[in-house]
Design a protein around this motif. Structure first.
Motif, short mmCIF file in Angstrom:
data_model
loop_
_atom_site.label_atom_id
_atom_site.label_comp_id
_atom_site.label_asym_id
_atom_site.label_seq_id
_atom_site.Cartn_x
_atom_site.Cartn_y
_atom_site.Cartn_z
N HIS A 146 5.41 -8.51 8.34
CA HIS A 146 4.62 -7.48 9.02
C HIS A 146 4.56 -6.15 8.25
CE1 HIS A 146 4.74 -10.36 12.22
NE2 HIS A 146 6.01 -10.16 12.47
N LYS A 147 4.64 -6.24 6.92
CA LYS A 147 4.53 -5.04 6.09
C LYS A 147 3.28 -5.13 5.24
CE LYS A 147 9.48 -4.03 5.65
NZ LYS A 147 10.60 -3.86 4.69
N VAL A 148 2.62 -3.98 5.06
CA VAL A 148 1.41 -3.91 4.24
C VAL A 148 1.51 -2.67 3.35
CG1 VAL A 148 -1.10 -3.54 4.27
CG2 VAL A 148 -0.03 -5.07 5.94
N MET A 149 1.07 -2.80 2.12
CA MET A 149 1.03 -1.65 1.23
C MET A 149 -0.40 -1.12 1.13
SD MET A 149 2.00 -1.25 -2.83
CE MET A 149 3.77 -1.34 -2.55
N ALA A 150 -0.56 0.16 1.44
CA ALA A 150 -1.86 0.82 1.27
C ALA A 150 -1.90 1.42 -0.13
CB ALA A 150 -2.03 1.91 2.31
N ILE A 151 -2.95 1.12 -0.88
CA ILE A 151 -3.09 1.61 -2.26
C ILE A 151 -4.40 2.38 -2.38
CG2 ILE A 151 -3.23 0.97 -4.69
CD1 ILE A 151 -1.80 -1.63 -3.99
N LEU A 152 -4.30 3.61 -2.84
CA LEU A 152 -5.48 4.45 -3.05
C LEU A 152 -5.59 4.78 -4.53
CD1 LEU A 152 -6.57 7.48 -0.93
CD2 LEU A 152 -6.27 7.78 -3.38
N ILE A 153 -6.79 4.63 -5.08
CA ILE A 153 -7.04 4.92 -6.49
C ILE A 153 -8.16 5.96 -6.57
CG2 ILE A 153 -7.66 3.97 -8.75
CD1 ILE A 153 -6.74 1.23 -7.71
N THR A 154 -7.93 7.03 -7.33
CA THR A 154 -8.94 8.08 -7.47
C THR A 154 -9.80 7.81 -8.70
OG1 THR A 154 -7.54 9.52 -8.83
CG2 THR A 154 -7.34 9.72 -6.43
N ASP A 155 -10.79 8.65 -8.89
CA ASP A 155 -11.71 8.48 -10.01
C ASP A 155 -11.06 8.70 -11.36
OD1 ASP A 155 -11.42 11.20 -9.30
OD2 ASP A 155 -13.27 11.72 -10.35
N ASN A 156 -9.92 9.39 -11.39
CA ASN A 156 -9.24 9.60 -12.67
C ASN A 156 -8.02 8.69 -12.82
OD1 ASN A 156 -7.55 10.78 -10.85
ND2 ASN A 156 -7.54 12.81 -11.79
N ASP A 157 -8.06 7.56 -12.10
CA ASP A 157 -7.04 6.52 -12.21
C ASP A 157 -5.67 6.92 -11.66
OD1 ASP A 157 -8.59 4.41 -13.50
OD2 ASP A 157 -8.64 5.77 -15.21
N GLU A 158 -5.62 7.95 -10.82
CA GLU A 158 -4.38 8.25 -10.10
C GLU A 158 -4.19 7.17 -9.02
OE1 GLU A 158 -2.14 10.65 -10.42
OE2 GLU A 158 -3.09 11.67 -12.09
N VAL A 159 -2.98 6.68 -8.89
CA VAL A 159 -2.67 5.64 -7.92
C VAL A 159 -1.60 6.15 -6.95
CG1 VAL A 159 -1.85 3.29 -7.56
CG2 VAL A 159 -3.21 3.84 -9.59
N VAL A 160 -1.89 6.06 -5.66
CA VAL A 160 -0.92 6.45 -4.63
C VAL A 160 -0.75 5.26 -3.70
CG1 VAL A 160 -0.36 8.06 -2.79
CG2 VAL A 160 -1.69 8.85 -4.77
N ASN A 161 0.49 4.94 -3.35
CA ASN A 161 0.69 3.81 -2.44
C ASN A 161 1.79 4.12 -1.43
OD1 ASN A 161 3.33 2.76 -3.59
ND2 ASN A 161 2.02 2.64 -5.39
N GLN A 162 1.73 3.41 -0.32
CA GLN A 162 2.72 3.58 0.74
C GLN A 162 2.76 2.32 1.59
OE1 GLN A 162 3.04 7.47 2.58
NE2 GLN A 162 3.26 6.53 4.59
N VAL A 163 3.97 1.94 2.01
CA VAL A 163 4.15 0.74 2.83
C VAL A 163 4.24 1.12 4.30
CG1 VAL A 163 5.69 -1.21 3.31
CG2 VAL A 163 5.32 -0.47 0.94
N PHE A 164 3.61 0.31 5.16
CA PHE A 164 3.70 0.55 6.60
C PHE A 164 3.79 -0.79 7.33
CE2 PHE A 164 -0.74 -0.01 5.71
CZ PHE A 164 -1.30 -0.61 6.83
N HIS A 165 4.18 -0.75 8.60
CA HIS A 165 4.32 -1.95 9.42
C HIS A 165 3.04 -2.20 10.23
CE1 HIS A 165 8.57 -1.22 8.52
NE2 HIS A 165 8.79 -2.50 8.83
N ILE A 166 2.75 -3.47 10.48
CA ILE A 166 1.56 -3.83 11.26
C ILE A 166 1.96 -4.73 12.42
CG2 ILE A 166 -0.03 -3.68 9.29
CD1 ILE A 166 0.15 -6.73 9.05
#
Length: 346
Positions: A146-166
């Motif tokens: 029941h865990k999911v990782m949210a991954i966000l990528i910007t136009d300059n290839d910055e990557v941010v991620n965070q895990v949350f429960h579903i």
């Protein structure tokens, strides 16, 4: 205006006290002056420097220590920064030569490197771009349990991620639908606009797929805020303990709180243009830092913005050496980040 002899005496007091932490007396001073001067004459010169506020008595000792004004005069008029030595430069280059997946990793590692080089606390701020980052893409990756990782990528290839429960009933099809909807509606838009739309337009859409979207929405908000704000890192926080004369270390707690608040910390590591700046004691405009100095340097990554590195130490830190390290380090960090950006934008 000080005479040359008065300048030499002040410089010796600052240098000796920086090295030993022991108040400097007239005999020690006399032996270090390049010309023979009697102890009585030295005492008279010291009395004058004390009268104008550049040195002061330390408790009951007969010796003198620099005042905040004395350090300021020394930094502004007498200091010659030491060029960074070969071994320190090699350590910087070797530490920055590794493979990094994100800009944040380089900037975070830089705080640790700078702290290790100086034995003080280091602070690094990643480059601030002139334009707002744009959302490139968004992904949700199931991790199991029941865990999911949210991954966000910007136009300059910055990557941010965070895990949350579903919730257990939120399957892969629903996650894929949420991802498609977010990318269709928000990809290509500035992050500040994405943050606004998340709360006004996207939440009702998510409700079509998720009964309890609170954790997902909060995670989206967190990664968006992380990607859109300057990332701030600290290295060597425990080094603050190394140069305190106070046996009760509880007074450090509010200082740690101050350092870990990005908005507050960013206020006192300001650096303009491409210069090295030195703020001493009360100049930091925060009473918690009245016994500290901060040496700050900006680093330039061209079109990708400017960042800041800083070293926080006691007012009696060896300014010449630390300024030389900060100056050499910011130049190497600029090169590393320019190379990183250039590779990802070819």
């Amino acid at each position: 205006m000080l005479t040359e002899r008065e300048k030499m005496i002040l410089k010796i007091i600052v240098n000796d006290y920086t090295k030993s932490g022991v108040p400097v007396g007239s005999k020690a001073l006399s032996s270090q002056l390049p010309i023979h001067v009697s102890s009585a004459t030295v005492r008279n010169e010291m009395a004058f420097l004390e009268e104008i506020g550049l040195i002061t008595k330390n408790h009951s000792s007969s010796g003198r220590v620099p005042s905040i004004e004395g350090y300021r005069y020394y930094v502004d008029n007498l200091l010659n920064p030491n060029p960074i030595d070969t071994s320190d430069m090699m350590m910087i280059q070797n530490s920055l030569s590794g493979r990094f997946r994100q800009i944040d990793e380089i900037v975070q590692q830089s705080a640790d490197i700078l702290s290790n080089l100086t034995n003080y606390t280091a602070l690094t701020l990643k480059p601030e771009q002139e334009t707002t980052p744009i959302l490139g893409s968004f992904r949700l990756v199931p991790l199991g349990n029941h865990k999911v990782m949210a991954i966000l990528i910007t136009d300059n290839d910055e990557v941010v991620n965070q895990v949350f429960h579903i919730d257990s009933d939120l399957g892969g099809d629903k996650l894929d639908a949420v991802v498609r909807m977010i990318n269709d509606k928000l990809a290509g838009k500035p992050l500040d606009e994405v943050i606004t739309k998340l709360k006004t337009e996207i939440v009702p859409e998510i409700l079509k797929y998720v009964k309890n979207p609170d954790s997902l929405v909060q995670t989206l908000d967190d990664v968006l805020m992380q990607a859109s704000t300057n990332q701030f890192y600290i290295g060597g926080e425990l080094n603050l303990l190394s140069f305190t004369d106070n046996n009760d270390i509880s007074y450090l707690k509010p200082i740690y709180s101050l350092l870990n608040d990005t908005d507050d910390a960013a206020k006192f590591i300001k650096s303009s243009d491409n210069s090295i700046s030195v703020q001493i004691g009360p100049e930091l405009s925060n009473d918690l830092l009245k016994d500290y100095s901060i040496i700050t340097g900006s680093y330039d990554v061209g079109p990708y913005g400017k960042g800041v590195i800083a070293v926080l130490g006691p007012t009696r830190m060896p300014y010449s050496r630390v300024i030389g390290i900060v100056d050499g380090f910011r130049n190497e960090l600029s090169k590393k980040l320019r190379n990183y950006y250039d590779k990802y934008n070819q």
